[in-house]
Design a protein around this motif. Structure first.
Motif, short mmCIF file in Angstrom:
data_model
loop_
_atom_site.label_atom_id
_atom_site.label_comp_id
_atom_site.label_asym_id
_atom_site.label_seq_id
_atom_site.Cartn_x
_atom_site.Cartn_y
_atom_site.Cartn_z
N TYR A 124 60.03 77.55 58.86
CA TYR A 124 58.92 77.59 57.92
C TYR A 124 58.16 78.90 58.11
O TYR A 124 58.06 79.42 59.21
CB TYR A 124 57.95 76.43 58.15
N ASP A 125 57.61 79.42 57.02
CA ASP A 125 56.78 80.62 57.12
C ASP A 125 55.89 80.69 55.89
O ASP A 125 56.11 80.00 54.90
CB ASP A 125 57.64 81.88 57.22
N PHE A 126 54.86 81.53 55.98
CA PHE A 126 53.97 81.77 54.84
C PHE A 126 54.43 83.02 54.11
O PHE A 126 54.70 84.04 54.73
CB PHE A 126 52.52 81.93 55.32
N VAL A 127 54.51 82.92 52.80
CA VAL A 127 55.00 84.04 51.98
C VAL A 127 54.02 84.28 50.84
O VAL A 127 53.22 83.41 50.49
CB VAL A 127 56.40 83.74 51.41
N SER A 128 54.10 85.48 50.27
CA SER A 128 53.19 85.83 49.16
C SER A 128 53.95 86.62 48.11
O SER A 128 54.93 87.31 48.42
CB SER A 128 52.01 86.66 49.68
N GLY A 129 53.49 86.51 46.87
CA GLY A 129 54.07 87.29 45.79
C GLY A 129 54.23 86.50 44.51
O GLY A 129 54.17 85.26 44.50
N SER A 130 54.44 87.21 43.41
CA SER A 130 54.60 86.55 42.12
C SER A 130 55.85 85.70 42.05
O SER A 130 55.92 84.76 41.26
CB SER A 130 54.61 87.60 41.00
N SER A 131 56.85 86.01 42.88
CA SER A 131 58.07 85.19 42.90
C SER A 131 57.76 83.74 43.23
O SER A 131 58.34 82.81 42.65
CB SER A 131 59.07 85.74 43.94
N PHE A 132 56.85 83.53 44.16
CA PHE A 132 56.52 82.18 44.60
C PHE A 132 55.60 81.50 43.60
O PHE A 132 55.67 80.28 43.40
CB PHE A 132 55.92 82.24 46.00
N ALA A 133 54.74 82.27 42.93
CA ALA A 133 53.94 81.73 41.84
C ALA A 133 54.84 81.29 40.69
O ALA A 133 54.61 80.25 40.05
CB ALA A 133 52.93 82.78 41.36
N THR A 134 55.90 82.06 40.44
CA THR A 134 56.85 81.73 39.37
C THR A 134 57.54 80.40 39.66
O THR A 134 57.71 79.57 38.77
CB THR A 134 57.87 82.86 39.22
N ALA A 135 57.94 80.20 40.90
CA ALA A 135 58.57 78.93 41.28
C ALA A 135 57.61 77.77 41.07
O ALA A 135 58.02 76.68 40.63
CB ALA A 135 59.02 79.00 42.74
N ASN A 136 56.33 77.98 41.35
CA ASN A 136 55.32 76.95 41.15
C ASN A 136 55.23 76.57 39.68
O ASN A 136 55.20 75.38 39.32
CB ASN A 136 53.97 77.47 41.66
N VAL A 137 55.20 77.57 38.81
CA VAL A 137 55.11 77.31 37.36
C VAL A 137 56.38 76.62 36.87
O VAL A 137 56.33 75.68 36.07
CB VAL A 137 54.87 78.62 36.59
N THR A 138 57.54 77.06 37.37
CA THR A 138 58.80 76.44 36.96
C THR A 138 58.82 74.96 37.33
O THR A 138 59.22 74.11 36.53
CB THR A 138 59.99 77.16 37.63
N GLN B 234 39.36 79.59 44.94
CA GLN B 234 39.77 80.94 45.31
C GLN B 234 40.03 81.84 44.11
O GLN B 234 39.98 83.06 44.23
CB GLN B 234 41.05 80.91 46.16
N HIS B 235 40.34 81.26 42.95
CA HIS B 235 40.84 82.07 41.85
C HIS B 235 40.01 81.91 40.58
O HIS B 235 39.45 80.85 40.33
CB HIS B 235 42.30 81.71 41.56
N VAL B 236 40.00 82.96 39.80
CA VAL B 236 39.26 82.92 38.54
C VAL B 236 40.00 82.08 37.51
O VAL B 236 39.40 81.29 36.79
CB VAL B 236 39.05 84.36 38.01
N ARG B 237 41.32 82.23 37.42
CA ARG B 237 42.10 81.53 36.39
C ARG B 237 43.49 81.21 36.95
O ARG B 237 44.22 82.12 37.32
CB ARG B 237 42.21 82.39 35.15
N VAL B 238 43.83 79.94 36.99
CA VAL B 238 45.12 79.54 37.56
C VAL B 238 45.55 78.25 36.89
O VAL B 238 44.72 77.44 36.47
CB VAL B 238 44.99 79.37 39.09
N ILE B 239 46.87 78.04 36.75
CA ILE B 239 47.34 76.81 36.11
C ILE B 239 46.89 75.60 36.92
O ILE B 239 46.68 75.69 38.13
CB ILE B 239 48.88 76.80 35.95
N ASN B 240 46.76 74.48 36.24
CA ASN B 240 46.37 73.24 36.89
C ASN B 240 47.32 72.15 36.41
O ASN B 240 47.21 71.65 35.29
CB ASN B 240 44.92 72.90 36.55
N ALA B 241 48.29 71.80 37.27
CA ALA B 241 49.32 70.84 36.88
C ALA B 241 48.72 69.49 36.53
O ALA B 241 49.17 68.82 35.58
CB ALA B 241 50.35 70.70 38.01
N CYS B 242 47.71 69.08 37.27
CA CYS B 242 47.11 67.76 37.02
C CYS B 242 46.45 67.71 35.65
O CYS B 242 46.62 66.74 34.91
CB CYS B 242 46.10 67.45 38.12
#
Length: 207
Positions: free
Chosen positions: A139-153, A184-192
């Protein structure tokens, strides 16, 4: 841990069926950025089409490419929902986000500057210090738009499970209209909120 208590990661849409297609590789087989080329990506996209994938996740980005553009345009015409990562420089003309119909995703930041015409078509999702699995079963902590993309997918897969007739445009609009500020963020998707907009009950986990 995973949903069954074993080592792993429980996804945003745990009942979705994943089709893993390897299109990129890591130079040292352990860490660092992955590398892809037009041929390997073209084969992967074609494999996803042949497997009748409903969603194609492209957690990557690069220069414009005529062959890959044609394949993504074909995917969009077939009704496949394509989700792509925005490059660190924010170039929305790069591949794949420069292809019309692709849902562009960037990592949410602590402060998003004034909205521009280009930023208006980008969805933002958590992409900083995301806990995930890394090569070797660690396990590790990662950052970047790639991981945000996976979240949206994953979120899109969840929404399709609730309402299968949704298309890319309606899903993008739904996620945009139900997005909003978090701690933490100004604008972010909210799945719920998106789930509730489809008239389904959503219980947010404690944060």
């Amino acid at each position: 841990g995973g949903a069954d208590g074993k080592a792993g990661i429980e996804g945003v849409a745990p009942h979705a069926k994943l089709i893993a297609v390897k299109a990129c590789w890591q130079a040292d087989n352990r860490s660092g950025p992955s590398r892809c080329n037009s041929f390997t990506l073209a084969e992967a996209i074609q494999s996803a089409l042949e497997a009748h994938a409903q969603i194609i996740n492209l957690s990557l980005g690069g220069p414009k490419d005529p062959l890959l553009t044609q394949l993504i345009e074909l995917s969009v015409r077939k009704g496949v929902i394509v989700v792509g990562a925005v490059l660190p420089d924010g170039n929305l003309k790069a591949f794949p986000v420069g292809v019309p119909g692709v849902i562009a995703v960037d990592s949410a930041r602590a402060t998003n500057g004034p909205a521009s015409d280009s930023a208006a078509r980008v969805l933002y999702a958590p992409g900083h210090d995301i806990l995930t699995l890394t090569p070797g079963g660690h396990y590790d902590f990662v950052s970047g738009s790639s991981f945000a993309t996976a979240n949206v997918t994953g979120t899109i897969a969840l929404l399709l499970g609730l309402q299968p007739n949704l298309d890319a445009r309606s899903i993008e609009t739904l996620l945009d209209q139900t997005s909003g500020p978090s701690r933490q963020h100004v604008r972010v998707i909210n799945a719920c909120r998106a789930v509730e907009a489809l008239h389904h009950t959503c219980v947010e986990a404690a944060r």
